[in-house]
Design a protein around this motif. Sequence first.
Motif, PDB file in Angstrom:
ATOM      1  N   TYR A 176      22.981  39.121  50.356  1.00 31.41           N
ATOM      2  CA  TYR A 176      22.618  40.125  49.356  1.00 31.41           C
ATOM      3  C   TYR A 176      23.543  41.345  49.413  1.00 31.41           C
ATOM      4  O   TYR A 176      23.393  42.263  48.614  1.00 31.41           O
ATOM      5  CB  TYR A 176      21.169  40.572  49.564  1.00 31.41           C
ATOM      6  N   ASP A 177      24.486  41.341  50.338  1.00 32.02           N
ATOM      7  CA  ASP A 177      25.399  42.471  50.506  1.00 32.02           C
ATOM      8  C   ASP A 177      26.781  42.119  49.968  1.00 32.02           C
ATOM      9  O   ASP A 177      27.261  40.994  50.157  1.00 32.02           O
ATOM     10  CB  ASP A 177      25.523  42.845  51.988  1.00 32.02           C
ATOM     11  N   PRO A 178      27.454  43.080  49.310  1.00 31.36           N
ATOM     12  CA  PRO A 178      28.806  42.818  48.802  1.00 31.36           C
ATOM     13  C   PRO A 178      29.810  42.598  49.925  1.00 31.36           C
ATOM     14  O   PRO A 178      29.713  43.223  50.990  1.00 31.36           O
ATOM     15  CB  PRO A 178      29.136  44.061  47.981  1.00 31.36           C
ATOM     16  N   ILE A 179      30.768  41.721  49.667  1.00 30.34           N
ATOM     17  CA  ILE A 179      31.817  41.431  50.639  1.00 30.34           C
ATOM     18  C   ILE A 179      32.998  42.367  50.474  1.00 30.34           C
ATOM     19  O   ILE A 179      33.584  42.830  51.456  1.00 30.34           O
ATOM     20  CB  ILE A 179      32.302  39.971  50.481  1.00 30.34           C
ATOM     21  N   ILE A 180      33.324  42.687  49.207  1.00 30.93           N
ATOM     22  CA  ILE A 180      34.595  43.363  48.957  1.00 30.93           C
ATOM     23  C   ILE A 180      34.484  44.600  48.074  1.00 30.93           C
ATOM     24  O   ILE A 180      35.298  45.506  48.174  1.00 30.93           O
ATOM     25  CB  ILE A 180      35.590  42.346  48.335  1.00 30.93           C
ATOM     26  N   ILE A 181      33.459  44.669  47.187  1.00 24.31           N
ATOM     27  CA  ILE A 181      33.400  45.790  46.248  1.00 24.31           C
ATOM     28  C   ILE A 181      31.959  46.210  46.003  1.00 24.31           C
ATOM     29  O   ILE A 181      31.053  45.383  45.906  1.00 24.31           O
ATOM     30  CB  ILE A 181      34.069  45.412  44.907  1.00 24.31           C
ATOM     31  N   SER A 182      31.742  47.515  45.932  1.00 20.88           N
ATOM     32  CA  SER A 182      30.421  48.054  45.585  1.00 20.88           C
ATOM     33  C   SER A 182      30.392  48.385  44.108  1.00 20.88           C
ATOM     34  O   SER A 182      31.345  48.947  43.564  1.00 20.88           O
ATOM     35  CB  SER A 182      30.115  49.306  46.413  1.00 20.88           C
ATOM     36  N   ILE A 183      29.297  47.997  43.464  1.00 20.18           N
ATOM     37  CA  ILE A 183      29.051  48.343  42.066  1.00 20.18           C
ATOM     38  C   ILE A 183      27.677  49.014  42.023  1.00 20.18           C
ATOM     39  O   ILE A 183      26.688  48.424  42.440  1.00 20.18           O
ATOM     40  CB  ILE A 183      29.059  47.097  41.161  1.00 20.18           C
ATOM     41  N   GLY A 184      27.616  50.233  41.517  1.00 19.52           N
ATOM     42  CA  GLY A 184      26.345  50.951  41.505  1.00 19.52           C
ATOM     43  C   GLY A 184      26.118  51.736  42.787  1.00 19.52           C
ATOM     44  O   GLY A 184      26.920  51.683  43.728  1.00 19.52           O
ATOM     45  N   PRO A 185      25.000  52.455  42.854  1.00 19.12           N
ATOM     46  CA  PRO A 185      24.777  53.400  43.955  1.00 19.12           C
ATOM     47  C   PRO A 185      24.214  52.803  45.245  1.00 19.12           C
ATOM     48  O   PRO A 185      24.288  53.438  46.290  1.00 19.12           O
ATOM     49  CB  PRO A 185      23.761  54.383  43.353  1.00 19.12           C
ATOM     50  N   ARG A 220      31.727  36.873  43.019  1.00 22.28           N
ATOM     51  CA  ARG A 220      30.501  36.730  43.815  1.00 22.28           C
ATOM     52  C   ARG A 220      29.757  38.052  43.900  1.00 22.28           C
ATOM     53  O   ARG A 220      28.535  38.125  43.706  1.00 22.28           O
ATOM     54  CB  ARG A 220      30.879  36.215  45.206  1.00 22.28           C
ATOM     55  N   ASP A 221      30.475  39.159  44.169  1.00 21.21           N
ATOM     56  CA  ASP A 221      29.834  40.464  44.324  1.00 21.21           C
ATOM     57  C   ASP A 221      29.239  40.989  43.021  1.00 21.21           C
ATOM     58  O   ASP A 221      28.248  41.736  43.034  1.00 21.21           O
ATOM     59  CB  ASP A 221      30.830  41.488  44.881  1.00 21.21           C
ATOM     60  N   LEU A 222      29.818  40.604  41.882  1.00 29.01           N
ATOM     61  CA  LEU A 222      29.274  41.035  40.594  1.00 29.01           C
ATOM     62  C   LEU A 222      27.924  40.382  40.293  1.00 29.01           C
ATOM     63  O   LEU A 222      27.200  40.840  39.410  1.00 29.01           O
ATOM     64  CB  LEU A 222      30.258  40.717  39.462  1.00 29.01           C
ATOM     65  N   MET A 223      27.585  39.317  41.013  1.00 30.92           N
ATOM     66  CA  MET A 223      26.335  38.599  40.803  1.00 30.92           C
ATOM     67  C   MET A 223      25.286  38.912  41.875  1.00 30.92           C
ATOM     68  O   MET A 223      24.336  38.161  42.065  1.00 30.92           O
ATOM     69  CB  MET A 223      26.589  37.088  40.766  1.00 30.92           C
ATOM     70  N   LEU A 224      25.435  40.024  42.571  1.00 29.09           N
ATOM     71  CA  LEU A 224      24.438  40.453  43.558  1.00 29.09           C
ATOM     72  C   LEU A 224      23.409  41.363  42.896  1.00 29.09           C
ATOM     73  O   LEU A 224      23.766  42.260  42.123  1.00 29.09           O
ATOM     74  CB  LEU A 224      25.110  41.191  44.717  1.00 29.09           C
ATOM     75  N   PHE A 225      22.158  41.152  43.205  1.00 33.39           N
ATOM     76  CA  PHE A 225      21.074  41.894  42.557  1.00 33.39           C
ATOM     77  C   PHE A 225      21.170  43.394  42.827  1.00 33.39           C
ATOM     78  O   PHE A 225      20.873  44.218  41.965  1.00 33.39           O
ATOM     79  CB  PHE A 225      19.728  41.347  43.036  1.00 33.39           C
ATOM     80  N   GLU A 226      21.575  43.767  44.038  1.00 29.99           N
ATOM     81  CA  GLU A 226      21.671  45.184  44.384  1.00 29.99           C
ATOM     82  C   GLU A 226      22.984  45.812  43.908  1.00 29.99           C
ATOM     83  O   GLU A 226      23.154  47.028  44.006  1.00 29.99           O
ATOM     84  CB  GLU A 226      21.555  45.365  45.898  1.00 29.99           C
ATOM     85  N   ASN A 227      23.898  45.016  43.415  1.00 31.29           N
ATOM     86  CA  ASN A 227      25.239  45.483  43.071  1.00 31.29           C
ATOM     87  C   ASN A 227      25.405  45.557  41.557  1.00 31.29           C
ATOM     88  O   ASN A 227      26.339  44.984  40.995  1.00 31.29           O
ATOM     89  CB  ASN A 227      26.274  44.514  43.666  1.00 31.29           C
TER      90      ASN A 227
END
Length: 426
Positions: free
Chosen positions: A48-57, A158-165
């Motif tokens: 559930y955690d991003p590997i490479i990029i954060s999107i959102g707060p 992959r990171d763009l498809m994370l619920f928290e991201n």
Amino acid sequence: MAEESGKDELSVNIDEMLHEFSYTASRPSTPFIYRVTDSLRSTKETEYDPIIISIGPLHHGKHNLQAMEPLKMWYLKKLLGDSSVDSYVQAIRSNEQTARDFYAEKIELNTDELVKMLLLDAIFIIQFLREYDKELGVQESKGDPIFGFEHVKSHILRDLMLFENQIPMFIVRDLFQLSNHDNQEFKYLFWPLFQHRRDVPTVLPEAHHLLGLVHAVKFCSSVQQLLRRIDKPIEMENILSATELRAAGILFKKNPENENGKDPSLLDITFKNKTFCIAKLEMTDEMESWLRNMIAYEFYLPRNKPKCISDYAFFLKCLMCSSEDAELLRHYGVISNCLGGDARVYEVIDRLMTNVFTSKKFLYLGVFDSINNYSKRKRNRWFAVLRRHHFNNPWTVISVVAAAVLLSVGIVQMVIAILSFCKLSC
């Protein structure tokens, strides 16, 4: 303990807290972006955690994600050229509170910090998807540090498809319109997330963020088809495992491509003429992350909304009760295993359904009912017992065949002897 007014001190404290409490008055009744609940995170937190990029707060400012921050600024500079960023900033600033209200928890960033973060993240999403070219595999954009490396591109998708991201979809839409100098349709921006250009819908469904958009586009039509198949009230009863169903005479088959060349929906599962047709599932690390975050998204949907991926995961859990079940499904081409062993696939599916709720109206009720009716017939149960106890390995089969041959030879010899005796007697 009591004050002069006669009130209990605790009562006074609680009265003061209630007087100051204004959460429900200042926040929407239904936010759209949450932290993944601890009950889901406990099974495998890293998915559930991003590997490479954060999107959102929610993951903003994490040390291990800082390397991508200059690239966000680089994409913004490429977009603007010598133009001013003011129109973009004002578009976000005018909707700042609406954006804050999308999140279930209080965002600690001040106004300028939040606007800047949303600006950089939204422009990054827009420019990344614009420059993405799946057919070439690697974008030949000179000096682009993202498309020059396949693993970077894969991690970002992959990171763009994370619920928290996630960030609000309306921010992405508004900035896209401001930067759309080529009159590109908004819906075509997202085809890399749908995997194929042909998967872009005629009309883009309403969605609050990228993950919700993919969920709606890829599964809404399949959900309606599944619900139409449930034409009578059915009591829920789990199906047997794959090996048990195979022992009862049920066959497994990979769903073929649709007439228009599209891959069948992951949810498209049917049972007809003792054959279980299931869409092929490619089990990879990315697929595990994708399934988990779709389930996390569905966790916060209203109870009356179908939870199609949760239902699909429950179906898989019923079907796979051991590594032998995973091996059987792989043998039939239903599962493509890239995780390194059938036991690994079983473990992933087993953990996937921990603390997960299915739909109020389970989407596979009709399929389960048909399979259970077939497997409960006396003849099918008898064959299942016969296969399980007498034909469960090649040596047993050889022994039974040899015994049958010897019995047949013995019968023939006995008949010949009787005929010979009758002939002599006459």
